[in-house]
Design an enzyme around this catalytic site. Structure first.
Site, PDB file in Angstrom:
ATOM      1  N   LYS A 168      -1.090  -0.991  -4.208  1.00 47.17           N
ATOM      2  CA  LYS A 168      -2.247  -0.109  -4.101  1.00 47.17           C
ATOM      3  C   LYS A 168      -1.711   1.308  -4.234  1.00 47.17           C
ATOM      4  O   LYS A 168      -1.034   1.826  -3.352  1.00 47.17           O
ATOM      5  CB  LYS A 168      -2.970  -0.301  -2.761  1.00 47.17           C
ATOM      6  CG  LYS A 168      -4.191   0.603  -2.603  1.00 47.17           C
ATOM      7  CD  LYS A 168      -4.875   0.382  -1.262  1.00 47.17           C
ATOM      8  CE  LYS A 168      -6.015   1.375  -1.053  1.00 47.17           C
ATOM      9  NZ  LYS A 168      -6.630   1.232   0.283  1.00 47.17           N
ATOM     10  N   TYR A 184       0.859  -1.182   0.000  1.00 47.14           N
ATOM     11  CA  TYR A 184       0.000   0.000   0.000  1.00 47.14           C
ATOM     12  C   TYR A 184       0.895   1.232   0.000  1.00 47.14           C
ATOM     13  O   TYR A 184       1.568   1.522   0.995  1.00 47.14           O
ATOM     14  CB  TYR A 184      -0.896  -0.049   1.237  1.00 47.14           C
ATOM     15  CG  TYR A 184      -1.991   1.003   1.320  1.00 47.14           C
ATOM     16  CD1 TYR A 184      -2.145   1.986   0.357  1.00 47.14           C
ATOM     17  CD2 TYR A 184      -2.889   0.993   2.384  1.00 47.14           C
ATOM     18  CE1 TYR A 184      -3.156   2.935   0.449  1.00 47.14           C
ATOM     19  CE2 TYR A 184      -3.907   1.932   2.490  1.00 47.14           C
ATOM     20  CZ  TYR A 184      -4.027   2.897   1.526  1.00 47.14           C
ATOM     21  OH  TYR A 184      -5.023   3.835   1.618  1.00 47.14           O
TER      22      TYR A 184
END
Length: 299
Positions: free
Chosen positions: A165, A137
């Site tokens: 992400k 992320y």
């Protein structure tokens, strides 16, 4: 669940509570079925939107096992890991695998602003502790640590680091990642208000927030873009934008849960220190949601 592709729409699901702040699995199941009916490609549990900082280890286990039971292998179940210590992140990864999760979303170290070497070592330690596929992320806006291209260059030595992400808020980063790594890393947009733009630029998927309340519309936008029907996708996206902007606020959990309640697939119950919205703020957010519902497009 066999190996899966990080492609399509992956809702960052909210964690459903009752008025006593206890886990509400029947309501969670109702929303989960709505996501499946909407055509999502996987689910993410225990993310920021899932109130990660307030749910217990036992609750994470319940959510993972309940989801696996409900889904019966139809789509992957991904668990988020957001920990302050490497040792605890490794332990959470091992637990996720033991519980049967299909993949992990991994945040950089929490509460300490690690430098590039420390962050890379953190990610590598977790990757080497598990066989599960991992999506890193990258959200320097909220978590103050950026995963640079040079860091990714080092990290892709770990075969199970397979996706990112992308939440830098810089849509050009999609192109940078594709130019540097080709198809080695799947790219999933992590910012609702930039999803159409990043999908057009070649992102493989969308880790979505407002999908929790509007699954069919979210999936339709994704599918239209991937089919090259940009004008049709844009029409829905323009309707959706005032709602998608609810994802950018520190109170995104309260805002999105209110939207889930308004669409009949959730409730606004949150766990303290979060509090249910009230007064002028609640009225303002509810108006945005109700205006969106009133103009909901025919799909």
């Amino acid at each position: 669940m066999k190996a899966f592709e990080w492609t399509g729409v992956f809702p960052a699901l909210t964690t459903k509570f009752n008025s006593q702040e206890e886990l509400d699995l029947p309501l969670f199941g109702k929303n989960l079925q709505a996501q499946v009916a909407g055509g999502v490609n996987g689910i993410i549990l225990g993310g920021s939107l899932g109130e990660a900082s307030t749910i217990t280890e036992g609750e994470k286990e319940s959510l993972v096992k309940f989801s696996l039971e409900q889904l019966e292998g139809a789509i992957p179940v991904v668990l988020n890991i957001a920990e302050g210590s490497t040792r605890e992140a490794v332990r959470q990864a091992e637990l996720a695998q033991a519980w049967g999760a299909d993949g992990l979303m991994l945040l950089p170290p929490m509460r300490y602003k690690a430098d590039d070497r420390e962050t890379t070592a953190f990610f590598r330690s977790v990757a080497q502790s598990t066989d599960l596929p991992i999506m890193l992320y990258n959200n320097p806006v909220d978590y103050k640590i950026e995963i640079t291209l040079e860091m990714f260059e080092s990290l892709i030595e770990e075969k199970n680091i397979t996706a990112v992400k992308e939440s830098t808020r810089d849509v050009s980063n999609v192109t940078r990642l594709v130019n540097r790594f080709g198809n080695r890393l799947k790219i999933l947009c992590g910012v609702d208000t930039l999803a159409l733009e990043e999908l057009v630029l070649g992102a493989d998927g969308w880790v979505a927030g407002l999908v929790c309340a509007f699954p069919a519309e979210t999936v339709t936008i994704y599918r239209l873009v991937k089919a090259g029907k940009i004008a049709e996708a844009l029409k829905i996206y323009r309707w959706f934008l005032p709602l998608l902007e609810l994802d950018l606020h520190p109170k995104l959990v309260q805002y999105i849960k209110l939207a889930e309640q308004a669409t009949g697939i959730g409730s606004e119950h949150v766990r303290a220190p979060r509090l249910i919205l009230e007064g002028a703020e609640r009225a303002r957010i509810l108006k945005i949601i109700q205006d969106g519902i009133a103009k909901r497009p025919q799909l």
